[in-house]
Motif scaffolding. Structure first.
Motif, short mmCIF file in Angstrom:
data_model
loop_
_atom_site.label_atom_id
_atom_site.label_comp_id
_atom_site.label_asym_id
_atom_site.label_seq_id
_atom_site.Cartn_x
_atom_site.Cartn_y
_atom_site.Cartn_z
N GLY A 738 4.39 1.91 -6.28
CA GLY A 738 5.17 1.38 -5.18
C GLY A 738 4.53 1.60 -3.82
N ILE A 739 3.26 1.99 -3.81
CA ILE A 739 2.54 2.26 -2.56
C ILE A 739 1.88 0.98 -2.08
CG2 ILE A 739 0.68 3.59 -1.49
CD1 ILE A 739 1.19 5.76 -3.55
N SER A 740 1.97 0.70 -0.79
CA SER A 740 1.35 -0.48 -0.21
C SER A 740 -0.15 -0.24 -0.03
CB SER A 740 1.98 -0.83 1.14
OG SER A 740 3.32 -1.23 0.97
N ARG A 741 -0.94 -1.25 -0.40
CA ARG A 741 -2.39 -1.17 -0.30
C ARG A 741 -2.88 -2.30 0.60
NH1 ARG A 741 -4.56 3.47 -2.99
NH2 ARG A 741 -3.22 3.92 -4.78
N PHE A 742 -3.86 -1.97 1.50
CA PHE A 742 -4.44 -2.99 2.36
C PHE A 742 -5.33 -3.93 1.53
CE2 PHE A 742 -3.71 0.40 5.55
CZ PHE A 742 -2.93 -0.33 6.43
N SER A 743 -5.49 -5.14 2.00
CA SER A 743 -6.39 -6.09 1.35
C SER A 743 -7.82 -5.56 1.42
CB SER A 743 -6.30 -7.46 2.02
OG SER A 743 -7.14 -8.38 1.37
N GLY A 744 -8.49 -5.57 0.28
CA GLY A 744 -9.85 -5.04 0.19
C GLY A 744 -9.92 -3.65 -0.39
N SER A 745 -8.78 -2.93 -0.45
CA SER A 745 -8.79 -1.57 -0.99
C SER A 745 -8.81 -1.60 -2.52
CB SER A 745 -7.56 -0.79 -0.50
OG SER A 745 -6.37 -1.39 -0.96
N THR A 746 -9.39 -0.57 -3.12
CA THR A 746 -9.49 -0.46 -4.58
C THR A 746 -8.91 0.88 -5.02
OG1 THR A 746 -11.72 0.49 -4.41
CG2 THR A 746 -11.54 -1.91 -4.68
N TRP A 747 -8.44 0.93 -6.28
CA TRP A 747 -7.91 2.18 -6.83
C TRP A 747 -7.97 2.10 -8.35
CZ3 TRP A 747 -5.09 -1.82 -4.95
CH2 TRP A 747 -4.09 -2.37 -5.75
N THR A 748 -7.94 3.27 -8.99
CA THR A 748 -7.91 3.35 -10.45
C THR A 748 -6.47 3.30 -10.92
OG1 THR A 748 -9.93 4.69 -10.47
CG2 THR A 748 -8.58 4.71 -12.46
N LYS A 749 -6.18 2.42 -11.86
CA LYS A 749 -4.81 2.22 -12.32
C LYS A 749 -4.26 3.50 -12.93
CE LYS A 749 -1.94 -1.04 -14.90
NZ LYS A 749 -1.92 -2.24 -15.75
N HIS A 750 -3.00 3.80 -12.61
CA HIS A 750 -2.37 5.05 -13.06
C HIS A 750 -2.34 5.12 -14.58
CE1 HIS A 750 0.28 8.48 -13.15
NE2 HIS A 750 1.15 7.81 -13.90
N GLY A 751 -2.71 6.29 -15.11
CA GLY A 751 -2.68 6.50 -16.55
C GLY A 751 -3.93 6.02 -17.26
N THR A 752 -4.90 5.49 -16.54
CA THR A 752 -6.15 5.02 -17.14
C THR A 752 -7.33 5.67 -16.42
OG1 THR A 752 -6.48 3.12 -15.66
CG2 THR A 752 -5.05 2.80 -17.58
N GLU A 753 -8.50 5.55 -17.04
CA GLU A 753 -9.71 6.08 -16.43
C GLU A 753 -10.70 4.98 -16.04
OE1 GLU A 753 -11.44 8.89 -19.07
OE2 GLU A 753 -9.84 10.37 -18.86
N GLN A 758 -8.00 -3.99 -7.42
CA GLN A 758 -8.34 -4.31 -6.03
C GLN A 758 -7.28 -5.24 -5.46
OE1 GLN A 758 -12.05 -6.36 -5.42
NE2 GLN A 758 -12.10 -5.97 -3.24
N CYS A 759 -6.95 -5.02 -4.19
CA CYS A 759 -6.01 -5.89 -3.49
C CYS A 759 -6.80 -7.00 -2.82
CB CYS A 759 -5.21 -5.09 -2.46
SG CYS A 759 -4.06 -6.11 -1.50
N LYS A 760 -6.48 -8.26 -3.17
CA LYS A 760 -7.14 -9.41 -2.58
C LYS A 760 -6.09 -10.29 -1.91
CE LYS A 760 -11.09 -9.60 -5.77
NZ LYS A 760 -11.89 -10.47 -6.67
N ASN A 761 -5.87 -10.01 -0.62
CA ASN A 761 -4.93 -10.80 0.19
C ASN A 761 -3.57 -10.96 -0.50
OD1 ASN A 761 -6.89 -10.99 2.09
ND2 ASN A 761 -7.17 -13.19 1.97
N GLY A 762 -2.98 -9.83 -0.93
CA GLY A 762 -1.65 -9.87 -1.53
C GLY A 762 -1.66 -10.01 -3.03
N HIS A 763 -2.83 -10.21 -3.65
CA HIS A 763 -2.93 -10.36 -5.10
C HIS A 763 -3.60 -9.11 -5.68
CE1 HIS A 763 -1.98 -14.70 -4.81
NE2 HIS A 763 -2.70 -14.65 -3.70
N VAL A 764 -3.00 -8.54 -6.74
CA VAL A 764 -3.59 -7.38 -7.41
C VAL A 764 -4.44 -7.88 -8.56
CG1 VAL A 764 -3.15 -5.27 -8.70
CG2 VAL A 764 -1.70 -5.86 -6.76
N CYS A 765 -5.73 -7.55 -8.55
CA CYS A 765 -6.66 -7.96 -9.59
C CYS A 765 -7.24 -6.71 -10.24
CB CYS A 765 -7.78 -8.83 -9.02
SG CYS A 765 -7.21 -10.35 -8.23
N CYS A 766 -7.05 -6.57 -11.55
CA CYS A 766 -7.52 -5.39 -12.28
C CYS A 766 -8.51 -5.81 -13.35
CB CYS A 766 -6.35 -4.64 -12.92
SG CYS A 766 -5.15 -3.99 -11.73
#
Length: 773
Positions: A738-753, A758-766
């Motif tokens: 539920g945390i807001s991410r800026f466009s262009g930011s990346t993170w590792t999905k919770h529970g995975t390694e 990545q946030c691409k202008n409001g779209h989450v791409c994994c």
């Protein structure tokens, strides 16, 4: 929380201060390579100043490459860095195109700085964080045989180029990735042993492992603004704090729920006997005494212990001076004849013969690969099948290696493999199983159990098979590719024997011919623009006297007139008046005056009808006609034996002027051009110069991608397929916490390694990170 915010801001802005680099943050490349001691073709000479040594790079047979140990030491300092600065002082020969510094592995250039005189460009080659090769081109002429101080500063997605202490370019680019693999090579003054030879002098070649390194080169420049990485670091810290806050809030909520459930709890009441603590109601045996923990009902609670001896009744005085009578239950009744009842030395009650001692807890002492076995008057541990005891009580047992000790039943065509407590008989490669202990040969080619390519022939062999590519194909049999005589050129692909599929813009049996879209009438440019053919492409370029208004329309409609008079880009002499015209200008003589018709060019007066050769380009001839300067390139006539080979390299027949293709097979004559890996290359007097293919601007696209086999980006609608996006920080994403991410930011999905999002202008791409697997 407010205090935390203040500390974060102060900590982040604190890294902006300071103007110099500590010695640990500075790498002297010339000193690391021990230049001048063991490299031929490099000569120590007088430099721009006398504080450090300068070196002349003078021939094309040198091999200035760092040793494996020196290269690894330098790369260890550079790996993972997103902020660093490359500094150097140089004097490059005119017309030279060469590599200043190159760090690469095979064909992958992780950091390479190149200066091209024919194109008047400085090029920075690197790999992006998504493992794509990228070239950033800065139009600037370094190869002028003059001294220059160069600084290339990288800070995350921010690149700043300083020349002679002046900021020339400042750009936001795809973030370079310094994930440099082991065994990468470091070259100075060349790309490799055959290409990119720099000619000239170098001095003070340094890598400063921090941004704003140009301040140490030009102390008078002061740093007033934070770098992009400082800002990104601050944003990242904010997101980390948001993440920490969300997790802490969740833990706090769970803790509050637990506290609420404790409100109805009461204090546990216990008894103590001989140092042991028992809870109220606990019963236990002390020798042949049955004991119970009981609590007096009279407040405050007083704890005592009631003892009873088998077959007896005892009164125990409590701390409250009251007496409690305890009835001790007798031994359990046995359901076996008295003759089958036996007495045990460690028990007060008899048991039946064949009693299950393991069920009473004796099995708990049998720990590793051991099991409990009932005996006449108790229980013991015994090792499981396939294991042997490590100590006398057999509570710990180790595996028996039946294969090593020859205690197996594996037969022909198998190999014995030990397993915990047993073994397995594995079939030899190329055999199939008959039973658990034996195998037989089979024909993989007939059963289809082979790994031959579809364009290969399968041959069964004893214990296996072999693969051989069919005629017209080459490879190891497992992988076969079509063979095209003479190879497919300009990025073409060989799809079947002697058949090439060409990239867009090329044709011919070997894709050797560029399609001239301008000549063939495929393109219709605006009247203010002219069609310029490019290898595999074209574009409408504004004619002389026009420039683009910034809209970059494909057909040249965005070209508009340049007012040379207002911008003082005319050549009219002082005795004439400049008059702007559509696409040009005119030098008009005021009424009643007798004007000379002279021209002003490069701050020099040229007389009317005068013809001269440019100082900066001896291949261009200019003339003055009634105040207007007109210049053109020299016309080459290769049939003329006096043709200037410098200006007409295509007329140079000498073998020494030929160039070797990157694949080491093809050769090109001086003046030839070709396309290789989305780069336009040209052979000039024995040296190869390559630069990125010019791509037309992509208009009104939020997401772009480069299709496989092509070189230029195209618009795409799916953001997750995009290679490049125009980040809009107002379009945020919400992650799984539920945390807001800026466009262009990346993170590792919770529970995975290994799933990277990545946030691409409001779209989450994994996607799965291949480097993590």
């Amino acid at each position: 929380m407010d205090l935390l915010k203040v500390s974060l801001v102060l900590g982040t802005f604190g890294i902006w201060s300071g103007s110099g680099a500590e010695p640990a943050q500075r790498v002297d490349v010339l000193e690391e390579l021990k230049l001048g001691e063991s490299f031929s073709g490099v000569l120590q000479v007088r430099g721009f100043h006398n504080q450090s040594r300068a070196f002349l790079f003078q021939d094309s047979w040198r091999n200035v490459r760092a040793s494996a140990a020196v290269a690894e030491g330098l790369l260890q300092k550079l790996r993972g860095r997103i902020e660093f600065t490359l500094l150097l002082t140089l004097k490059q020969e005119r017309l030279n195109s060469g590599v200043i510094l190159s760090i690469h592995h095979s064909e992958q250039r992780f950091l390479e700085l190149e200066s091209s005189a024919p194109r008047n460009e400085i090029r920075l080659h690197y790999h992006t964080q998504d493992q794509r090769p990228h070239t950033e081109v800065f139009p600037y002429r370094l190869a002028d045989d003059r001294w220059h101080k160069i600084s290339v500063g990288v800070s995350s997605s921010h690149i700043v180029l300083h020349v002679d202490c002046s900021r020339i370019y400042e750009r936001v680019v795809d973030t370079p990735a310094m994930d440099i693999p082991a065994l990468s090579s470091v070259w100075l003054g060349q790309r490799n042993a055959a290409h990119g030879f720099y000619k000239g002098i170098m001095q003070d070649v340094q890598l400063v492992l921090m941004p704003q390194g140009h301040i140490s080169q030009c102390p008078d420049l002061n740093r007033t603004c934070p770098t992009c990485n400082d800002f990104h670091g601050l944003v990242q810290k904010i997101m980390e704090l948001q993440d920490l806050l969300a997790k802490t809030s969740s833990k706090l909520a769970r803790a509050e729920e637990k506290m609420k459930s404790l409100d109805g709890c009461y204090c546990e009441k216990t008894c103590s006997l001989d140092g042991e603590v028992y809870r109220e109601g606990d019963a236990w045996i002390d020798g042949c005494r049955n004991c119970t923990c009981s609590v007096s009902p009279v407040p405050p609670p007083i704890f005592f212990v009631i003892f009873s001896i088998l077959e007896e009744k005892i009164l125990i005085h409590t701390l409250e001076h009251s007496m409690n009578k305890v009835d001790d239950p007798p031994c359990p009744e046995l359901n076996c004849p008295e003759l089958e009842q036996i007495s045990l030395t460690d028990r007060c009650c008899k048991v039946c013969r064949g009693h299950d001692f393991c069920a009473e807890g004796s099995s708990q002492i049998c720990v590793e690969n051991s099991e409990c076995v009932n005996l006449e008057a108790g229980a013991c541990c015994s090792c499981k099948d396939g294991f042997r005891s490590l100590r006398d009580d057999s509570a710990y047992c180790q595996d028996i290696d039946e294969c090593a000790e020859g205690k197996h039943y594996c037969r022909e065509n198998t190999v014995c493999v030990n397993t915990p407590g047993s073994f397995m008989c594995i079939c030899h490669t190329g055999y199939i199983r008959i039973d658990d202990y034996s195998c037989t040969e089979h024909d993989e080619c007939v059963t289809g159990q082979h790994d031959c390519d579809e364009n290969a022939l399968c041959f069964n062999t004893v214990g296996g098979h072999s693969c051989s590519c069919k005629p017209g194909f080459v490879g190891n049999g497992t992988v076969c590719r079509a063979l095209c005589d003479g190879l497919c050129q300009n990025g073409g692909s060989c799809i079947s024997p002697d058949t090439c599929i060409c990239q867009q813009g090329f044709t011919g049996k070997r894709c050797e011919t560029d399609i001239d879209e301008c000549l063939d009438g495929f393109v219709e440019c605006d009247s203010r623009a002219t069609c310029v053919n490019l290898p595999g492409w074209y574009h409408c370029e504004c004619r002389d006297g026009y420039h683009d208004n910034g809209m970059f329309s494909a057909n040249g409609e965005s070209c508009e007139d340049i007012d040379e008079c207002e911008m003082e880009r005319h050549s009219c002499a002082n005795d004439t008046v400049c008059f702007n015209m559509d696409g040009s200008y005119d030098c008009r003589c005021p009424h009643g005056k007798n004007c000379s018709g002279d021209c002003v060019h490069d701050n020099k007066v040229k007389h009317n009808s005068q013809i001269w050769v440019l100082d900066s380009d001896r291949c261009s001839v200019c003339s003055c006609q009634n105040g207007l300067v007109m210049c053109r390139r020299m016309v080459c006539d290769c049939d003329n034996p006096t043709a200037d080979l410098f200006c007409c390299p295509e007329c140079d027949p000498r073998i020494s002027s030929q160039c070797l293709h990157q694949n080491g097979v093809l050769t090109y004559s001086s003046g030839d051009s070709w396309v290789e890996n989305c780069q336009q290359c040209q052979c000039l007097r024995g040296e190869v110069d390559c630069w990125p293919i010019s791509c037309p601007p992509v208009q009104d696209c939020e997401f772009t991608a480069i299709p496989e086999g092509e070189c230029c980006p195209r618009c795409v609608t799916n953001p997750c397929q995009a290679n490049t996006i125009s980040n809009d920080i107002t379009k945020t994403c919400t992650d799984e916490h539920g945390i807001s991410r800026f466009s262009g930011s990346t993170w590792t999905k919770h529970g995975t390694e290994c799933i990277l999002c990545q946030c691409k202008n409001g779209h989450v791409c994994c996607s799965v990170d291949p480097l993590c697997l």
